[in-house]
Design a protein around this motif. Sequence first.
Motif, PDB file in Angstrom:
ATOM      1  N   HIS A  35       0.842  -1.207   0.000  1.00 47.04           N
ATOM      2  CA  HIS A  35       0.000   0.000   0.000  1.00 47.04           C
ATOM      3  C   HIS A  35       0.874   1.252   0.000  1.00 47.04           C
ATOM      4  O   HIS A  35       0.635   2.185  -0.774  1.00 47.04           O
ATOM      5  CB  HIS A  35      -0.938  -0.006   1.215  1.00 47.04           C
ATOM      6  CG  HIS A  35      -1.756   1.234   1.336  1.00 47.04           C
ATOM      7  ND1 HIS A  35      -2.829   1.484   0.500  1.00 47.04           N
ATOM      8  CD2 HIS A  35      -1.646   2.305   2.152  1.00 47.04           C
ATOM      9  CE1 HIS A  35      -3.351   2.663   0.818  1.00 47.04           C
ATOM     10  NE2 HIS A  35      -2.650   3.172   1.817  1.00 47.04           N
ATOM     11  N   ASP A  36       1.887   1.266   0.851  1.00 52.27           N
ATOM     12  CA  ASP A  36       2.798   2.410   0.921  1.00 52.27           C
ATOM     13  C   ASP A  36       3.547   2.590  -0.393  1.00 52.27           C
ATOM     14  O   ASP A  36       3.696   3.711  -0.886  1.00 52.27           O
ATOM     15  CB  ASP A  36       3.779   2.233   2.076  1.00 52.27           C
ATOM     16  CG  ASP A  36       4.609   3.479   2.335  1.00 52.27           C
ATOM     17  OD1 ASP A  36       4.077   4.597   2.130  1.00 52.27           O
ATOM     18  OD2 ASP A  36       5.777   3.346   2.744  1.00 52.27           O
ATOM     19  N   TYR A  38       2.554   1.676  -3.380  1.00 47.31           N
ATOM     20  CA  TYR A  38       1.583   2.171  -4.363  1.00 47.31           C
ATOM     21  C   TYR A  38       1.345   3.662  -4.170  1.00 47.31           C
ATOM     22  O   TYR A  38       1.322   4.434  -5.146  1.00 47.31           O
ATOM     23  CB  TYR A  38       0.269   1.397  -4.250  1.00 47.31           C
ATOM     24  CG  TYR A  38      -0.795   1.933  -5.164  1.00 47.31           C
ATOM     25  CD1 TYR A  38      -0.783   1.634  -6.524  1.00 47.31           C
ATOM     26  CD2 TYR A  38      -1.801   2.760  -4.677  1.00 47.31           C
ATOM     27  CE1 TYR A  38      -1.742   2.150  -7.376  1.00 47.31           C
ATOM     28  CE2 TYR A  38      -2.768   3.280  -5.525  1.00 47.31           C
ATOM     29  CZ  TYR A  38      -2.737   2.970  -6.865  1.00 47.31           C
ATOM     30  OH  TYR A  38      -3.681   3.493  -7.703  1.00 47.31           O
ATOM     31  N   GLU A  39       1.154   4.090  -2.917  1.00 48.28           N
ATOM     32  CA  GLU A  39       0.935   5.510  -2.636  1.00 48.28           C
ATOM     33  C   GLU A  39       2.125   6.358  -3.083  1.00 48.28           C
ATOM     34  O   GLU A  39       1.959   7.429  -3.666  1.00 48.28           O
ATOM     35  CB  GLU A  39       0.668   5.727  -1.133  1.00 48.28           C
ATOM     36  CG  GLU A  39      -0.642   5.147  -0.652  1.00 48.28           C
ATOM     37  CD  GLU A  39      -1.852   5.821  -1.261  1.00 48.28           C
ATOM     38  OE1 GLU A  39      -1.827   7.052  -1.460  1.00 48.28           O
ATOM     39  OE2 GLU A  39      -2.833   5.100  -1.549  1.00 48.28           O
ATOM     40  N   ARG A  40       3.327   5.887  -2.828  1.00 47.27           N
ATOM     41  CA  ARG A  40       4.537   6.625  -3.206  1.00 47.27           C
ATOM     42  C   ARG A  40       4.661   6.728  -4.725  1.00 47.27           C
ATOM     43  O   ARG A  40       4.974   7.790  -5.261  1.00 47.27           O
ATOM     44  CB  ARG A  40       5.775   5.960  -2.611  1.00 47.27           C
ATOM     45  CG  ARG A  40       5.898   6.137  -1.111  1.00 47.27           C
ATOM     46  CD  ARG A  40       6.995   5.263  -0.528  1.00 47.27           C
ATOM     47  NE  ARG A  40       8.307   5.549  -1.074  1.00 47.27           N
ATOM     48  CZ  ARG A  40       9.185   6.396  -0.554  1.00 47.27           C
ATOM     49  NH1 ARG A  40       8.885   7.059   0.543  1.00 47.27           N
ATOM     50  NH2 ARG A  40      10.351   6.583  -1.122  1.00 47.27           N
ATOM     51  N   SER A  42       2.242   6.483  -6.951  1.00 45.74           N
ATOM     52  CA  SER A  42       1.160   7.341  -7.453  1.00 45.74           C
ATOM     53  C   SER A  42       1.481   8.811  -7.227  1.00 45.74           C
ATOM     54  O   SER A  42       1.324   9.636  -8.130  1.00 45.74           O
ATOM     55  CB  SER A  42      -0.159   6.998  -6.761  1.00 45.74           C
ATOM     56  OG  SER A  42      -0.555   5.697  -7.060  1.00 45.74           O
ATOM     57  N   ARG A  43       1.938   9.122  -6.020  1.00 45.66           N
ATOM     58  CA  ARG A  43       2.256  10.521  -5.706  1.00 45.66           C
ATOM     59  C   ARG A  43       3.408  11.018  -6.574  1.00 45.66           C
ATOM     60  O   ARG A  43       3.370  12.120  -7.126  1.00 45.66           O
ATOM     61  CB  ARG A  43       2.617  10.659  -4.232  1.00 45.66           C
ATOM     62  CG  ARG A  43       2.875  12.090  -3.829  1.00 45.66           C
ATOM     63  CD  ARG A  43       2.970  12.244  -2.343  1.00 45.66           C
ATOM     64  NE  ARG A  43       3.009  13.661  -2.016  1.00 45.66           N
ATOM     65  CZ  ARG A  43       3.750  14.164  -1.049  1.00 45.66           C
ATOM     66  NH1 ARG A  43       4.457  13.376  -0.275  1.00 45.66           N
ATOM     67  NH2 ARG A  43       3.762  15.459  -0.829  1.00 45.66           N
ATOM     68  N   THR A  92      10.102  10.577  -2.705  1.00 51.63           N
ATOM     69  CA  THR A  92       9.300   9.406  -3.079  1.00 51.63           C
ATOM     70  C   THR A  92      10.037   8.479  -4.047  1.00 51.63           C
ATOM     71  O   THR A  92       9.427   7.582  -4.620  1.00 51.63           O
ATOM     72  CB  THR A  92       7.955   9.842  -3.691  1.00 51.63           C
ATOM     73  OG1 THR A  92       8.185  10.681  -4.823  1.00 51.63           O
ATOM     74  CG2 THR A  92       7.090  10.570  -2.682  1.00 51.63           C
TER      75      THR A  92
END
Length: 106
Positions: A35-36, A38-40, A42-43, A92
């Motif tokens: 999850h982390d 993916y968030e990184r 995406s950001r 990121t």
Amino acid sequence: AWAGAAIVAELQRHDLPAFNTETLIQEMRYQRSLHDLYERVSRRSKVKNQLKKLLHKNFISSSSKTQQNSSKAMPMSQKMDMQRLQEIIVDTAPDSLIIFDVEPYG
């Protein structure tokens, strides 16, 4: 994944402490969650697109031909935005690889 498992099994067969089950589990605990990650990703992708738009907008509105000259003509607020976006891109960035030093084990 199966190739990695086969390699680890072979390394463990040689009884190298760096590749025993306990050491590998310990290393895995410090990895980011999916999850982390993916968030990184995406950001980072969104921020890179924002930066491209900012540079493109400034380049189009500038009469200069080079990005360097275009950056000099950029208003201070845009320069600050660009710096903030570049910092997010650095923050990121993907984590570095885990390096195992097997030299002491032959």
